[in-house]
Write a protein that holds these residues in place. Sequence first.
Motif, PDB file in Angstrom:
ATOM      1  N   ILE A   1      12.795  39.286  74.523  1.00 21.16           N
ATOM      2  CA  ILE A   1      14.056  39.636  75.096  1.00 21.16           C
ATOM      3  C   ILE A   1      14.507  41.131  75.105  1.00 21.16           C
ATOM      4  N   GLN A   2      15.213  41.666  75.870  1.00 19.78           N
ATOM      5  CA  GLN A   2      15.673  42.935  75.759  1.00 19.78           C
ATOM      6  C   GLN A   2      17.086  42.970  74.711  1.00 19.78           C
ATOM      7  N   PHE A   3      17.055  43.618  73.786  1.00 13.40           N
ATOM      8  CA  PHE A   3      18.131  43.817  72.790  1.00 13.40           C
ATOM      9  C   PHE A   3      18.828  45.004  73.185  1.00 13.40           C
ATOM     10  N   GLY A   4      20.163  45.008  73.032  1.00 11.32           N
ATOM     11  CA  GLY A   4      21.185  46.129  73.428  1.00 11.32           C
ATOM     12  C   GLY A   4      20.718  47.589  72.482  1.00 11.32           C
ATOM     13  N   ALA A   5      20.467  48.578  73.450  1.00 15.80           N
ATOM     14  CA  ALA A   5      20.237  49.899  73.009  1.00 15.80           C
ATOM     15  C   ALA A   5      21.243  50.417  71.687  1.00 15.80           C
ATOM     16  N   SER A   6      22.525  49.843  71.704  1.00 20.05           N
ATOM     17  CA  SER A   6      23.327  50.253  70.886  1.00 20.05           C
ATOM     18  C   SER A   6      23.169  50.036  69.635  1.00 20.05           C
ATOM     19  N   TYR A   7      22.345  48.794  69.131  1.00 24.70           N
ATOM     20  CA  TYR A   7      21.672  48.576  67.843  1.00 24.70           C
ATOM     21  C   TYR A   7      20.993  49.694  67.352  1.00 24.70           C
ATOM     22  N   TYR A   8      20.344  50.359  68.133  1.00 26.57           N
ATOM     23  CA  TYR A   8      19.616  51.487  67.428  1.00 26.57           C
ATOM     24  C   TYR A   8      20.655  52.590  67.090  1.00 26.57           C
ATOM     25  N   LEU A   9      21.620  52.732  67.630  1.00 25.51           N
ATOM     26  CA  LEU A   9      22.609  53.734  67.227  1.00 25.51           C
ATOM     27  C   LEU A   9      23.384  53.146  65.999  1.00 25.51           C
ATOM     28  N   TYR A  10      23.693  52.037  65.892  1.00 26.12           N
ATOM     29  CA  TYR A  10      24.232  51.379  64.573  1.00 26.12           C
ATOM     30  C   TYR A  10      23.068  52.027  63.425  1.00 26.12           C
ATOM     31  N   ALA A  11      21.667  51.614  63.570  1.00 26.12           N
ATOM     32  CA  ALA A  11      20.942  51.786  62.751  1.00 26.12           C
ATOM     33  C   ALA A  11      20.989  53.295  62.235  1.00 26.12           C
ATOM     34  N   ILE A  12      20.903  54.309  63.237  1.00 24.24           N
ATOM     35  CA  ILE A  12      20.940  55.627  62.955  1.00 24.24           C
ATOM     36  C   ILE A  12      22.298  55.955  62.022  1.00 24.24           C
ATOM     37  N   VAL A  13      23.338  55.407  62.588  1.00 23.94           N
ATOM     38  CA  VAL A  13      24.586  55.821  61.666  1.00 23.94           C
ATOM     39  C   VAL A  13      24.423  55.264  60.343  1.00 23.94           C
ATOM     40  N   PHE A  14      23.895  54.089  60.115  1.00 23.02           N
ATOM     41  CA  PHE A  14      23.673  53.645  58.933  1.00 23.02           C
ATOM     42  C   PHE A  14      23.001  54.529  58.080  1.00 23.02           C
ATOM     43  N   LEU A  15      21.840  54.924  58.673  1.00 19.72           N
ATOM     44  CA  LEU A  15      20.820  55.877  58.070  1.00 19.72           C
ATOM     45  C   LEU A  15      21.515  57.008  57.344  1.00 19.72           C
ATOM     46  N   VAL A  16      22.559  57.586  58.323  1.00 23.84           N
ATOM     47  CA  VAL A  16      23.119  58.577  57.630  1.00 23.84           C
ATOM     48  C   VAL A  16      23.854  58.486  56.434  1.00 23.84           C
ATOM     49  N   PHE A  17      24.524  57.444  56.167  1.00 23.38           N
ATOM     50  CA  PHE A  17      25.000  56.984  54.951  1.00 23.38           C
ATOM     51  C   PHE A  17      23.934  56.902  53.874  1.00 23.38           C
ATOM     52  N   ASP A  18      23.001  56.138  54.338  1.00 27.79           N
ATOM     53  CA  ASP A  18      22.127  55.710  53.269  1.00 27.79           C
ATOM     54  C   ASP A  18      21.217  56.964  52.690  1.00 27.79           C
ATOM     55  N   VAL A  19      20.801  57.627  53.717  1.00 26.77           N
ATOM     56  CA  VAL A  19      19.990  58.925  53.197  1.00 26.77           C
ATOM     57  C   VAL A  19      21.124  59.608  52.194  1.00 26.77           C
ATOM     58  N   GLU A  20      22.288  59.758  52.790  1.00 27.01           N
ATOM     59  CA  GLU A  20      23.225  60.633  51.895  1.00 27.01           C
ATOM     60  C   GLU A  20      23.614  60.140  50.585  1.00 27.01           C
ATOM     61  N   ALA A  21      23.583  58.774  50.327  1.00 28.93           N
ATOM     62  CA  ALA A  21      23.603  58.435  48.936  1.00 28.93           C
ATOM     63  C   ALA A  21      22.405  58.603  48.126  1.00 28.93           C
ATOM     64  N   VAL A  22      21.408  58.178  48.863  1.00 29.02           N
ATOM     65  CA  VAL A  22      20.107  58.560  48.050  1.00 29.02           C
ATOM     66  C   VAL A  22      19.784  59.886  47.651  1.00 29.02           C
ATOM     67  N   PHE A  23      20.365  60.895  48.400  1.00 28.37           N
ATOM     68  CA  PHE A  23      19.944  62.325  47.921  1.00 28.37           C
ATOM     69  C   PHE A  23      21.110  62.888  47.004  1.00 28.37           C
ATOM     70  N   LEU A  24      22.743  61.996  47.288  1.00 20.65           N
ATOM     71  CA  LEU A  24      23.474  62.415  46.408  1.00 20.65           C
ATOM     72  C   LEU A  24      23.381  62.115  44.925  1.00 20.65           C
ATOM     73  N   LEU A  25      22.711  60.841  44.565  1.00 20.64           N
ATOM     74  CA  LEU A  25      22.730  60.417  43.165  1.00 20.64           C
ATOM     75  C   LEU A  25      22.113  61.368  42.384  1.00 20.64           C
ATOM     76  N   PRO A  26      20.634  61.599  42.586  1.00 21.55           N
ATOM     77  CA  PRO A  26      19.927  62.580  41.933  1.00 21.55           C
ATOM     78  C   PRO A  26      20.532  64.044  41.646  1.00 21.55           C
ATOM     79  N   PHE A  27      21.330  64.345  43.043  1.00 30.37           N
ATOM     80  CA  PHE A  27      22.025  65.678  42.872  1.00 30.37           C
ATOM     81  C   PHE A  27      23.338  65.489  41.979  1.00 30.37           C
ATOM     82  N   ALA A  28      23.873  64.486  41.814  1.00 24.63           N
ATOM     83  CA  ALA A  28      25.032  64.344  41.057  1.00 24.63           C
ATOM     84  C   ALA A  28      24.532  64.253  39.507  1.00 24.63           C
TER      85      ALA A  28
END
Lengths: 125, 206, 210
Positions: free
Chosen positions: A61-88
């Motif tokens: 079935i067709q899933f709503g395209a908005s889920y894709y955007l949620y995933a992208i926004v989640f990635l923003v925070f996720d990548v941020e945390a991953v890179f900030l930790l070694p940086f700190a």
Amino acid sequence: MNIPPHPWWTIVALLLGAVAFGFTPLALAWLWARVFSPQKPGADKNATYECGLESKGDAWIQFGASYYLYAIVFLVFDVEAVFLLPFAVAFSSLPAGACIAMLVFLLLLVEGLVWACQKGVLTWA
Amino acid sequence: MTALPTAEDLKAQIEAGVPGAMVTIVPNGSPSAQDSLLLDHEHARAVALFLRDHPDLRLDFCSLVTGVDWLDTELTEKVKVKKLAAGPDGVETEQEVEETRKTKVPGYLEAVYHLFSMEKKHGPPSLPVVLRLRTANRSDRNHVPSLTSVWRSCEFQEREAFDLYGIVFDGHPDLRRILMWEGFEDHPMRKDYVPPADDILLEARP
Amino acid sequence: MADDLKDLKLELSKNGIFTTTLEELYNWGRRNSVWPLTFGLACCAIEMIATTMARYDLARFGAEVFRPSPRQADLIIVSGTVTKKMAPQVVRLYNQMPEPKYVIAMGACAISGGPFRDGYNVLKGIDRYIPVDVHIPGCPPRPEALIHAFMTLQKKIEEQALRGESRPRHLNADLPSEFPVPEFGAHGLEPAQNDEVFLNETGNPLRIIQ
């Protein structure tokens, strides 16, 4: 005629031995299942696993395209945390250039978040 | 934070604010003295809106909807009746005779709503305002008006009362069974519910 | 013959020679890698989770791998109240497990309905629909009780002969691998029990008398 064996034959023999060592138990288990353990398929047993419920409808079935955007926004925070930790962790010994590079990186991510916000991704329903 | 008005005050306010509304106070004799208001069906929604929107009351939170099953009862009373009866001398005279008369009181189902006010900060442990709606009987005339359109929190709880007691809420947006499955016919919380005989006694088959 | 063999084995082991039979080896492997299904129904599931954690450590018995799919599980621990609405799903999950498969009914609810027995919505024991190997009483049973049940199951697996009438289900083509899933009826589940499964201690079907 006495041709000395090729030096690689030893390796080939060992390789065959290693493969046989791995596959013999698998083959035995498969044979055991084929010979001694009768197959008992059934409508329930072969049905799609849906946590015990009967499956309804089609999975394609067709899933709503908005889920894709949620995933992208989640990635923003996720990548941020991953890179900030070694940086700190290495912060005190970093030169000024590294700090500026990190700030640019952060700015790019925040820019993505602002873009998503303006698109209305973060407003529900 | 002011104390909630008593049931008498509420009755007076409702009857002044909603013309034609019939409000009966159902007294509660227990120490909590949690008197409740019995509403008539025609004005129930109007009264609910009045209680919700009145600036002094603002009962904007319906915390609980439940059902009560009142069985059919038989009322036995002794009545003195004047009757023609033959006396010891054989002459018929009018005498007072005591008779026991039995009258059947039909049972009913009741939907009970507990109201609090978020805005006025009326909540437990202070007592809620209790509304009651009664059906005409327990079998065919088991309808009461739904208050889901007034308090959204009633939706699932009215479905539960429908499921377990068989009270039909007119105007409910989605009145289906919520706990038992579709196709289940009984209402298990009714007092005369008999569970299926799957657990009485077990015995080895001969 | 069997006793002779045992004596011989004992005698050999006294002289430092270890012998075994294929049956023992096979059952040893089976009983030490029983993988339960990740499946909890009520408060008993909390005790089951505690059993798998470091303090009680079910991994000592080879059962640390709780599989999230019935296709990979050998054991279903019915841990908690089985409501009538849930019973078909439990039976279907059991049906979807490959053989050999075992069932532990954990706690008062799973074995009989427990404190909710008189309720309108609770199944009075999962052994009405699927064959239970080990019953654990208790409300809820402590993790030690679950471990004991697990050891009982291991003993049962160990003692299963690979030939003859009492051989395990997966070696017997005649025994069914699936059991009928109960359906939602007008007043309760239909049928109320599976006569093939719901047996008393002498192996006769149990009957409901009113």
